[in-house]
Design an enzyme around this catalytic site. Structure first.
Site, PDB file in Angstrom:
ATOM      1  N   GLU B  61       0.718  -1.240   0.115  1.00  8.02           N
ATOM      2  CA  GLU B  61      -0.124   0.083   0.095  1.00  8.02           C
ATOM      3  C   GLU B  61       0.887   1.471   0.006  1.00  8.02           C
ATOM      4  OE1 GLU B  61      -0.689  -2.539   2.073  1.00  8.02           O
ATOM      5  OE2 GLU B  61      -2.262  -3.528   1.586  1.00  8.02           O
ATOM      6  N   HIS B 112     -14.903  -1.388   3.527  1.00 14.45           N
ATOM      7  CA  HIS B 112     -14.815  -2.008   4.612  1.00 14.45           C
ATOM      8  C   HIS B 112     -14.421  -1.230   6.023  1.00 14.45           C
ATOM      9  CE1 HIS B 112     -14.803  -4.863   1.578  1.00 14.45           C
ATOM     10  NE2 HIS B 112     -14.738  -6.079   2.439  1.00 14.45           N
TER      11      HIS B 112
END
Lengths: 281, 317
Positions: B61, B112
């Protein structure tokens, strides 16, 4: 054919700029800056295809990203002396209300800067992103970036290094400033990184070394060789062996001047070793 | 009272996917990056339609955020996709330096979020992300309430020049806002007019606030409902006007009360119109495993909790 003498004269002036910037504000990072003076001069004066003026998007020209932002004094000096902003502005380095922040930033609108850096380990990722956009835009120009060697201790680099090889980012030349020093001591003492050439090769990069990164002819030759290896489905890594504090005898071969400014006496001695060539700002 | 109808439960992440799919066709500068969660983020269609503009970065990421920053140089509009936890806490410094401080036009799209991620538990249920993102100068922070609004927000942020954090979720929830409605960044949506209390909600709590308003109406209490999809910049004027009208507010969000919408509202009120306020939010805690409904009940993030808070706020007037 590059005029080596002319480039070397500029390097000496850049050294003076570095020392005077850091001395004036009694802070900043002279060691790594001095070690990379030849690289920056070669890059901006000979290697990069650059357009007049500055646009953030940099379409149709080569781009450079500095990952180890603390060597801003050399970056600012070479940007100013390459026409991005007035050389006089070097007087404002690290002062309040300046475009020349301690670490480079786009935030104050300084021409020549395309991303902020200072927190280490982020430059290769940004460079890869810019390289991907060049490909999408069918812009056949190169992305250059410079990282410190100690900086490679940051994990994000290895994410980026893995990505670039896997995705054939072959319009990218990453140069590592191998001066073997970091804040707490030599890289060998702090956290040895082992065989960097082997590591980059193992990750799938085309690696070459410039053994004397403070010799203008050698730097130019090495960077030209690196450029010739682009476009071959492989990212290119240049291991640039430099001496921290190069050109100032008492600053060389030590981490002591990583982030320390010379006092008046030390400045005088350092400048005497590097006589004015193009004129001080 | 206005009636709002659930047209069929849908997940907000699918609204994001639909928006991104549409953007792929309408805006050739839009590129998408994903950290090994293409299916979870509903980015498959974009990937299928525009493989040359889709970048699979793997489980990396930090590199994704840096790349996204670099991709803006040359005119691309990168949308990054991963879970909210990995979109914020894991990469805070990359976002701070390479995106926010550098003023890059990156859209950080985070699925999420909150406890409704469910069974995976606290490692994946971030309840601090709104706070992390709203503290970054120049960052726009959006938390949408249903499928339709998430799709509209996805389209809208592509037109906005600057970094954006777009927060949405996993569970299927009521879809009640207008289909293909307009989305105005920074503008509160007035869902109900009321006179006794103002319910100021974001994300999954907006539907709960509507249910609470109905329940309160049944008890003779008139509740105003504001849908705050944009936490930053906050629609100060709408919040102050509502507080002046009803004299007390309840904020509701699927987030820690520290750093969330509630604190942003409290600051505006403290500065301009001090008003009793109650907070429906998690109480400085991590989440845990469970079904989304079980977790929302356990952590007091439902209509019942809002009703209770509303009565408390009214009593403090």
């Amino acid at each position: 054919m590059a005029d080596i003498k002319k480039l070397e004269a500029l390097v000496v002036q850049v050294r003076r700029d570095i020392l005077r910037q850091v001395h004036r504000v009694n802070s900043g990072h002279p060691g790594g800056s001095l070690g990379c003076a030849e690289f920056f001069v070669a890059l901006y004066q000979e290697m990069m295809a650059r357009k007049d003026g500055f646009s953030m998007d940099g379409i149709g020209e080569d781009l450079f990203f500095l990952s180890n932002g603390h060597i801003s004094p050399v970056f600012y000096s070479v940007l100013a002396r390459s026409g991005y902003f007035p050389v006089d502005e070097l007087n404002t380095f690290r002062h309040i209300n300046s475009r020349l922040q301690g670490h480079p930033t786009t935030h104050e609108g300084l021409p020549g800067i395309r991303v902020a850096s200072g927190s280490l380990g982020q430059g290769i990722s940004v460079a890869i992103g810019a390289a991907e956009t060049k490909k999408l835009n069918n812009d056949n120009h190169l992305i250059y970036t410079l990282c410190g060697d100690g900086e490679l201790q940051e994990g994000q680099n290895w994410e980026a290094i893995m990505y670039a090889a896997a995705n054939q980012i072959d319009n990218l030349i990453v140069t590592i400033d191998l001066n073997g020093q970091q804040i707490d001591g030599s890289t060998e003492n702090v956290l040895p990184m082992g065989n960097l050439a082997g590591k980059f090769s193992a990750f799938g990069w085309d690696v070459l070394s410039i053994e004397n990164g403070n010799d203008m002819a050698a730097v130019l030759e090495g960077l030209k060789e690196a450029k010739s290896r682009t476009g071959n489905k492989t990212p290119v890594c240049v291991l640039l062996h430099t001496v921290m504090g190069n050109g100032v005898d008492f600053m060389m071969h030590t981490h002591a001047w990583h982030g320390k400014a010379p006092n008046d006496e030390q400045l005088e001695s350092a400048l005497a070793q590097n006589p004015e060539t193009l004129g001080d700002y | 009272m206005k009636k709002y109808t659930d047209t069929g439960k849908k997940d907000t992440r699918s609204g994001f996917g639909a928006g991104l799919t549409a953007l792929g066709k309408s805006n050739e500068n839009v590129v998408a990056l994903c950290a090994d969660l293409t299916g979870s983020l509903k980015m498959d269609a974009f990937k299928e339609n525009h493989p040359e503009r889709f970048f699979q970065v793997g489980i990396a990421e930090a590199n994704m955020m840096g790349m996204a920053a670099g991709m803006t140089i040359g005119g691309k509009i990168p949308f990054t996709g991963t879970f909210a936890n990995f979109s914020t806490g894991r990469v805070y410094d990359q976002i701070r330096q390479s995106i926010a401080y550098s003023g890059k036009n990156v859209k950080i799209c985070a699925s999420h979020a909150g406890v409704t991620l469910g069974e995976d538990g606290a490692t994946h249920q971030i309840l601090e992300d709104i706070g992390l993102m709203k503290m970054l100068p120049g960052m726009t922070v959006i938390n949408t309430c249903d499928y339709n609004q998430t799709k509209a927000a996805t389209l809208a942020i592509a037109e906005h020049d600057g970094p954006v954090y777009l927060r949405f979720g996993r569970p299927k929830v009521a879809n009640f806002t207008q289909e293909d409605g307009t989305f105005e960044i920074g503008k509160a949506v007035h869902l109900q007019e009321g006179s006794d209390v103002t319910l100021i909600a974001t994300g999954h709590l907006v539907w709960e606030a509507l249910q609470a308003a109905e329940q309160l109406h049944g008890e003779g209490i008139s509740a105003e409902v504001l849908n705050i999809h944009t936490i930053k910049p906050l629609d100060d004027a709408s919040i102050i006007a509502a507080a002046k009208k009803t004299g007390c507010v309840v904020t509701a969000e699927e987030h820690n009360y520290l750093g969330g919408l509630g604190e942003s509202v409290a600051r505006v009120l403290a500065l301009q119109h001090p008003t009793p306020q109650e907070f429906v939010a998690t109480d400085d805690t991590f989440g845990e495993s469970g079904t989304p409904d079980e977790l929302m009940d356990k952590y007091g993030l439902n209509a019942e909790a809002i009703v209770k808070a509303a009565k408390k706020a009214i009593a403090r007037k």
